[in-house]
Design a protein around this motif. Structure first.
Motif, mmCIF file in Angstrom:
data_model
loop_
_atom_site.group_PDB
_atom_site.id
_atom_site.type_symbol
_atom_site.label_atom_id
_atom_site.label_comp_id
_atom_site.label_asym_id
_atom_site.label_seq_id
_atom_site.Cartn_x
_atom_site.Cartn_y
_atom_site.Cartn_z
ATOM 1 N N HIS A 1 10.179 -0.583 0.305
ATOM 2 C CA HIS A 1 9.876 0.412 1.407
ATOM 3 C C HIS A 1 9.280 1.674 0.888
ATOM 4 C CE1 HIS A 1 10.044 3.007 4.929
ATOM 5 N NE2 HIS A 1 11.078 3.745 4.330
ATOM 6 N N HIS A 2 9.864 2.394 -0.122
ATOM 7 C CA HIS A 2 9.548 3.557 -0.768
ATOM 8 C C HIS A 2 8.135 3.449 -1.194
ATOM 9 C CE1 HIS A 2 13.804 5.326 -0.573
ATOM 10 N NE2 HIS A 2 13.063 5.401 0.525
ATOM 11 N N ALA A 3 7.768 2.427 -1.654
ATOM 12 C CA ALA A 3 6.453 2.200 -2.287
ATOM 13 C C ALA A 3 5.523 1.622 -1.235
ATOM 14 C CB ALA A 3 6.602 1.096 -3.505
ATOM 15 N N SER A 4 5.637 1.712 -0.112
ATOM 16 C CA SER A 4 4.758 0.916 0.816
ATOM 17 C C SER A 4 3.691 2.220 1.036
ATOM 18 C CB SER A 4 5.595 0.620 2.077
ATOM 19 O OG SER A 4 5.758 1.579 2.902
ATOM 20 N N PRO A 5 2.611 1.878 1.586
ATOM 21 C CA PRO A 5 1.382 2.745 1.860
ATOM 22 C C PRO A 5 1.838 3.611 3.137
ATOM 23 C CG PRO A 5 0.509 0.532 1.661
ATOM 24 C CD PRO A 5 1.977 0.383 1.561
ATOM 25 N N MET A 6 2.609 3.025 4.296
ATOM 26 C CA MET A 6 2.845 4.183 5.111
ATOM 27 C C MET A 6 3.688 5.250 4.768
ATOM 28 S SD MET A 6 5.776 1.641 7.161
ATOM 29 C CE MET A 6 5.197 0.228 6.433
ATOM 30 N N MET A 7 4.308 5.186 3.482
ATOM 31 C CA MET A 7 5.124 6.622 3.241
ATOM 32 C C MET A 7 4.084 7.610 3.190
ATOM 33 S SD MET A 7 8.099 5.655 3.259
ATOM 34 C CE MET A 7 8.825 7.081 2.288
ATOM 35 N N LYS A 8 2.874 7.544 2.714
ATOM 36 C CA LYS A 8 2.024 8.603 2.796
ATOM 37 C C LYS A 8 1.777 9.134 3.956
ATOM 38 C CE LYS A 8 -2.619 9.955 1.298
ATOM 39 N NZ LYS A 8 -3.932 9.896 1.881
ATOM 40 N N ARG A 9 1.676 8.584 5.062
ATOM 41 C CA ARG A 9 1.302 8.961 6.394
ATOM 42 C C ARG A 9 2.753 9.604 6.821
ATOM 43 N NH1 ARG A 9 -1.132 11.950 9.566
ATOM 44 N NH2 ARG A 9 -0.904 11.535 11.966
ATOM 45 N N LEU A 10 3.797 9.116 6.509
ATOM 46 C CA LEU A 10 5.074 9.528 6.926
ATOM 47 C C LEU A 10 5.142 11.077 6.397
ATOM 48 C CD1 LEU A 10 8.332 7.525 6.939
ATOM 49 C CD2 LEU A 10 8.439 10.076 6.529
ATOM 50 N N ALA A 11 4.581 11.087 5.090
ATOM 51 C CA ALA A 11 4.930 12.775 4.582
ATOM 52 C C ALA A 11 3.871 13.312 5.144
ATOM 53 C CB ALA A 11 4.580 12.462 3.104
ATOM 54 N N GLU A 12 2.670 13.039 5.476
ATOM 55 C CA GLU A 12 1.985 13.908 6.071
ATOM 56 C C GLU A 12 2.460 14.563 7.565
ATOM 57 O OE1 GLU A 12 -2.263 11.755 4.428
ATOM 58 O OE2 GLU A 12 -1.647 11.552 6.723
#
Length: 107
Positions: free
Chosen positions: A67-78
């Motif tokens: 989960h932490h390596a998933s691409p959606m983590m970038k948007r979550l951080a944004e």
């Protein structure tokens, strides 16, 4: 199982707006469909109107790592940055309750 309690804190309304955006963009729904995701739910403490609490439960550490390596983590951080949220987190690992289980009224 591994449960993360993540507290999102910001100005009143900011954390709620973050959650609303997570739901509107489908990010939370995508996370809920990830392999190994058991629970992904938001709550608001009654005594902290500027806080949202996330219960984030995973089958095991490998699922959480994926989960932490998933691409959606970038948007979550944004989104966290956009709403100027600070975070604190607690991590719990489930164990057999043993004798304590006799005090639980199970569903």
């Amino acid at each position: 199982m591994i449960t993360m309690l993540i507290y999102y804190r910001g100005s009143v309304g900011a954390a709620g707006s973050f959650v609303a955006q997570m739901e509107a963009e489908g990010i939370a729904a995508d996370i809920r469909r990830e392999p190994g995701c058991i629970r992904y739910e938001y709550f608001q403490p009654l005594d902290e109107p500027g806080t949202i609490l996330l219960f984030d439960t995973w089958k095991d550490q490998a699922a959480l790592d994926a989960h932490h390596a998933s691409p959606m983590m970038k948007r979550l951080a944004e989104l966290r940055n956009m709403f100027d949220l600070k975070m604190t987190a607690e991590k719990y690992v489930s164990v057999d309750l043993g004798e304590d289980s006799k005090y639980i009224k199970w569903e």
